[in-house]
Motif scaffolding. Sequence first.
Motif, PDB file in Angstrom:
ATOM      1  N   SER A   1       0.834  -1.202   0.000  1.00  0.00           N
ATOM      2  CA  SER A   1       0.000   0.000   0.000  1.00  0.00           C
ATOM      3  C   SER A   1       0.874   1.260   0.000  1.00  0.00           C
ATOM      4  CB  SER A   1      -0.909   0.002   1.229  1.00  0.00           C
ATOM      5  OG  SER A   1      -0.143   0.335   2.362  1.00  0.00           O
ATOM      6  N   ASN A   2       0.251   2.390  -0.274  1.00  0.00           N
ATOM      7  CA  ASN A   2       0.976   3.677  -0.289  1.00  0.00           C
ATOM      8  C   ASN A   2       1.678   3.923   1.050  1.00  0.00           C
ATOM      9  OD1 ASN A   2      -0.387   3.824  -2.701  1.00  0.00           O
ATOM     10  ND2 ASN A   2      -1.577   5.661  -2.231  1.00  0.00           N
ATOM     11  N   ASP A   3       0.956   3.711   2.154  1.00  0.00           N
ATOM     12  CA  ASP A   3       1.544   3.992   3.479  1.00  0.00           C
ATOM     13  C   ASP A   3       2.677   3.025   3.825  1.00  0.00           C
ATOM     14  OD1 ASP A   3       0.034   6.251   4.127  1.00  0.00           O
ATOM     15  OD2 ASP A   3      -1.606   5.068   4.953  1.00  0.00           O
ATOM     16  N   THR A   4       2.532   1.766   3.404  1.00  0.00           N
ATOM     17  CA  THR A   4       3.588   0.781   3.697  1.00  0.00           C
ATOM     18  C   THR A   4       4.887   1.189   3.005  1.00  0.00           C
ATOM     19  OG1 THR A   4       1.936  -0.943   3.820  1.00  0.00           O
ATOM     20  CG2 THR A   4       4.190  -1.693   3.487  1.00  0.00           C
ATOM     21  N   LEU A   5       4.762   1.613   1.747  1.00  0.00           N
ATOM     22  CA  LEU A   5       5.975   1.984   1.001  1.00  0.00           C
ATOM     23  C   LEU A   5       6.575   3.285   1.558  1.00  0.00           C
ATOM     24  CD1 LEU A   5       4.862   1.049  -2.624  1.00  0.00           C
ATOM     25  CD2 LEU A   5       6.445  -0.193  -1.151  1.00  0.00           C
ATOM     26  N   ARG A   6       5.688   4.208   1.956  1.00  0.00           N
ATOM     27  CA  ARG A   6       6.169   5.485   2.530  1.00  0.00           C
ATOM     28  C   ARG A   6       6.981   5.203   3.807  1.00  0.00           C
ATOM     29  NH1 ARG A   6       2.431   9.090   1.081  1.00  0.00           N
ATOM     30  NH2 ARG A   6       0.828   7.845   2.087  1.00  0.00           N
ATOM     31  N   GLN A   7       6.466   4.291   4.624  1.00  0.00           N
ATOM     32  CA  GLN A   7       7.155   3.944   5.877  1.00  0.00           C
ATOM     33  C   GLN A   7       8.528   3.327   5.575  1.00  0.00           C
ATOM     34  OE1 GLN A   7       5.907   4.353   9.212  1.00  0.00           O
ATOM     35  NE2 GLN A   7       8.069   3.924   9.597  1.00  0.00           N
ATOM     36  N   LYS A   8       8.566   2.453   4.580  1.00  0.00           N
ATOM     37  CA  LYS A   8       9.830   1.814   4.179  1.00  0.00           C
ATOM     38  C   LYS A   8      10.855   2.888   3.788  1.00  0.00           C
ATOM     39  CE  LYS A   8       9.740  -2.669   2.056  1.00  0.00           C
ATOM     40  NZ  LYS A   8       9.361  -3.455   0.888  1.00  0.00           N
ATOM     41  N   PHE A   9      10.367   3.891   3.076  1.00  0.00           N
ATOM     42  CA  PHE A   9      11.242   4.978   2.613  1.00  0.00           C
ATOM     43  C   PHE A   9      11.817   5.745   3.812  1.00  0.00           C
ATOM     44  CE2 PHE A   9      11.449   9.555   1.378  1.00  0.00           C
ATOM     45  CZ  PHE A   9      12.457   9.477   0.430  1.00  0.00           C
ATOM     46  N   VAL A  10      10.950   6.112   4.751  1.00  0.00           N
ATOM     47  CA  VAL A  10      11.422   6.877   5.919  1.00  0.00           C
ATOM     48  C   VAL A  10      12.451   6.035   6.682  1.00  0.00           C
ATOM     49  CG1 VAL A  10      10.744   7.935   8.120  1.00  0.00           C
ATOM     50  CG2 VAL A  10       9.287   8.221   6.096  1.00  0.00           C
ATOM     51  N   ASP A  11      12.158   4.759   6.858  1.00  0.00           N
ATOM     52  CA  ASP A  11      13.076   3.895   7.622  1.00  0.00           C
ATOM     53  C   ASP A  11      14.426   3.755   6.922  1.00  0.00           C
ATOM     54  OD1 ASP A  11      11.143   3.567   9.519  1.00  0.00           O
ATOM     55  OD2 ASP A  11      10.471   1.594   8.815  1.00  0.00           O
ATOM     56  N   ARG A  12      14.421   3.832   5.614  1.00  0.00           N
ATOM     57  CA  ARG A  12      15.684   3.705   4.888  1.00  0.00           C
ATOM     58  C   ARG A  12      16.462   5.018   4.866  1.00  0.00           C
ATOM     59  NH1 ARG A  12      15.798   0.664  -0.705  1.00  0.00           N
ATOM     60  NH2 ARG A  12      14.982  -0.920   0.694  1.00  0.00           N
ATOM     61  N   VAL A  13      15.757   6.124   4.691  1.00  0.00           N
ATOM     62  CA  VAL A  13      16.442   7.395   4.436  1.00  0.00           C
ATOM     63  C   VAL A  13      16.867   8.125   5.719  1.00  0.00           C
ATOM     64  CG1 VAL A  13      15.986   9.700   3.516  1.00  0.00           C
ATOM     65  CG2 VAL A  13      15.492   7.720   2.134  1.00  0.00           C
ATOM     66  N   ALA A  14      16.071   7.970   6.787  1.00  0.00           N
ATOM     67  CA  ALA A  14      16.388   8.730   8.014  1.00  0.00           C
ATOM     68  C   ALA A  14      17.813   8.428   8.520  1.00  0.00           C
ATOM     69  CB  ALA A  14      15.334   8.455   9.086  1.00  0.00           C
ATOM     70  N   PRO A  15      18.248   7.156   8.581  1.00  0.00           N
ATOM     71  CA  PRO A  15      19.631   6.922   9.034  1.00  0.00           C
ATOM     72  C   PRO A  15      20.669   7.480   8.057  1.00  0.00           C
ATOM     73  CG  PRO A  15      18.382   4.840   8.926  1.00  0.00           C
ATOM     74  CD  PRO A  15      17.520   5.894   8.337  1.00  0.00           C
ATOM     75  N   GLN A  16      20.325   7.559   6.777  1.00  0.00           N
ATOM     76  CA  GLN A  16      21.281   8.119   5.803  1.00  0.00           C
ATOM     77  C   GLN A  16      21.480   9.615   6.063  1.00  0.00           C
ATOM     78  OE1 GLN A  16      19.486   7.038   2.021  1.00  0.00           O
ATOM     79  NE2 GLN A  16      20.174   4.920   2.182  1.00  0.00           N
ATOM     80  N   ALA A  17      20.373  10.296   6.406  1.00  0.00           N
ATOM     81  CA  ALA A  17      20.480  11.737   6.710  1.00  0.00           C
ATOM     82  C   ALA A  17      21.361  11.921   7.949  1.00  0.00           C
ATOM     83  CB  ALA A  17      19.082  12.321   6.951  1.00  0.00           C
ATOM     84  N   GLU A  18      21.140  11.073   8.916  1.00  0.00           N
ATOM     85  CA  GLU A  18      21.917  11.164  10.164  1.00  0.00           C
ATOM     86  C   GLU A  18      23.404  10.946   9.866  1.00  0.00           C
ATOM     87  OE1 GLU A  18      21.961   9.058  14.505  1.00  0.00           O
ATOM     88  OE2 GLU A  18      20.188   8.796  13.259  1.00  0.00           O
ATOM     89  N   PHE A  19      23.691   9.954   9.037  1.00  0.00           N
ATOM     90  CA  PHE A  19      25.078   9.640   8.653  1.00  0.00           C
ATOM     91  C   PHE A  19      25.751  10.873   8.038  1.00  0.00           C
ATOM     92  CE2 PHE A  19      27.924   8.493   5.146  1.00  0.00           C
ATOM     93  CZ  PHE A  19      28.871   7.722   5.799  1.00  0.00           C
ATOM     94  N   MET A  20      24.978  11.633   7.240  1.00  0.00           N
ATOM     95  CA  MET A  20      25.568  12.810   6.568  1.00  0.00           C
ATOM     96  C   MET A  20      25.583  14.045   7.472  1.00  0.00           C
ATOM     97  SD  MET A  20      24.242  12.643   2.629  1.00  0.00           S
ATOM     98  CE  MET A  20      22.530  12.230   2.824  1.00  0.00           C
ATOM     99  N   GLY A  21      24.985  13.927   8.656  1.00  0.00           N
ATOM    100  CA  GLY A  21      24.931  15.087   9.556  1.00  0.00           C
ATOM    101  C   GLY A  21      23.875  16.093   9.121  1.00  0.00           C
ATOM    102  N   LEU A  22      22.860  15.627   8.401  1.00  0.00           N
ATOM    103  CA  LEU A  22      21.775  16.525   7.980  1.00  0.00           C
ATOM    104  C   LEU A  22      20.553  16.247   8.852  1.00  0.00           C
ATOM    105  CD1 LEU A  22      22.140  16.214   4.098  1.00  0.00           C
ATOM    106  CD2 LEU A  22      22.898  18.114   5.545  1.00  0.00           C
TER     107      LEU A  22
END
Length: 314
Positions: free
Chosen positions: A227-248
Motif C-alpha cells: 500500500s501507499n503507506d507501507t511503502l512510505r514507511q519503508k522509505f522513511v526507515d531507509r532514508v532517516a539513518p542516511q540523513a543522520e550519517f551525513m549530519g543533515l
Amino acid sequence: MQVQVQDEKELAKEKAFQARIDAGEKIEPKDWMPERYRKQLIRMMSQHAHSEIVGMLPEGNWITRAPSLRRKAALLAKVQDEAGHGLYLYSAAETLGIEREELIYQLNSGKAKYSSIFNYPTLSWADIGAIGWLVDGAAIINQVALTKASYGPYARAMVRICKEESFHQRQGFEIMNTLASGTDAQKKMAQDALNRWWWPSLMMFGPPDDNSPNSADLMAWRVKSDSNDTLRQKFVDRVAPQAEFMGLRIPDDKLKFHPETESYTFGEIDWAEFNHVIRGNGPCNKQRMRARQKAHEEGAWVREAALAYASKQA
Ligand code: FAQ
C-alpha cells in the motif's frame, strides 16, 4: 435471458482471470483481461511514463551549470535514462491497445496526471543531489514492488528501470554527502535542499491508505503489492539513518526512532498541499506543462519526417 447468459460468461472469465493472478501468473497483452484492469493499467502506466518525461525538466535545468565535467556527464546520462524510462513505459502502455499519440495528448492537454514531485523548482545544485537521493530513492522503493506486478510488460520494464534508478540514487547521495561534508556554505545548501524536498518526497507515494481509491482494485489484481503507506514507511526507515550519517537534519520535529520496532514514526503530511499540486496549482505546474507543449510543437517536423521515411520504406 440473452443478457443473463452474457453476464454469466463474463463472470466466469473474470473468475478465471483472478485465479491466474492469485496463482502468481503474469498477464500478457494478448490474454483476456477485464476492461477495468486494462483501464487501470493504462492510467497508472501512462501517468508513470509522463512522470519520467516531465521529471527530466527540473534536473535538465542544471545540466549547463553542473559544477564539474564529471558531474555534468553523470547528470546528462541520468536525464537521458529518464527519457528511456518514459519510452519503455509508453511502449508497455501501448500493448494495452492505446496509441502513443493519445497518451501524449492526454499529458499535453492536462487530462493526465504526472507525479506531484516534479512541480517543485530546483533552486540550487544541492537540489540535484536531493532529487537523486530522495526522489529516485522513493521511486526505487515504489518500483521494486512493481517488478512483481501481474502485467508482464510493466513488471519487465520495472526490472530494467530499477537497475538504472539505483545508479541515480547513488549519484544523488554522493552529491549530498560531498556537500554535507564540505564548507559551511555547502552544508547549508544541502540542508536547505533537504528541507524543501523532504515532504514532497513523502507525498510521491500517494494519499494515505484510507483515502486511496485505486488501491483496492490494484492490490486485488496484484499490480500493487504494497500500500501507499507501507511503502512510505519503508522509505522513511531507509532514508532517516542516511540523513543522520551525513549530519543533515530531516525537517520533522516528530520524527522518532523506535528501537523495539526498528522503525520511525513521523509527522503529519500536508495533504492540502498535495491536493493543491495535483490539481495543477503547484509552484511549477504551469511552467512544466508549457515546456512539454513547446517540445511537442517543436518536434512536429521530426515526427513528420520519421513517418514519411517509414511510409517510403513500407
Ligand atoms: N502525484 O488511489 P491512489 C520517478 C493520484 S517516477 C500525482 O492512491 P494509485 C522517476 C492518483 O494518480 C514517479 N498524482 O492512486 C524519476 C489518483 O488520481 P487518478 C512516478 C498522484 O494509482 C526520478 C489519485 O491521486 N512513479 O520519480 C500522486 O493507486 C527522478 C488517488 O491516488 C509512478 O508513477 C502523486 N504523487 O497510487 C524521474 C509509479 N499520488 O489517476 C525523474 C507507479 C497519487 O485516479 C527524476 N505508480 N496520485 O485521477 C504508482 O505506484 C501509483 O500510481 C501511485 C498512486 C503510488 C503513484
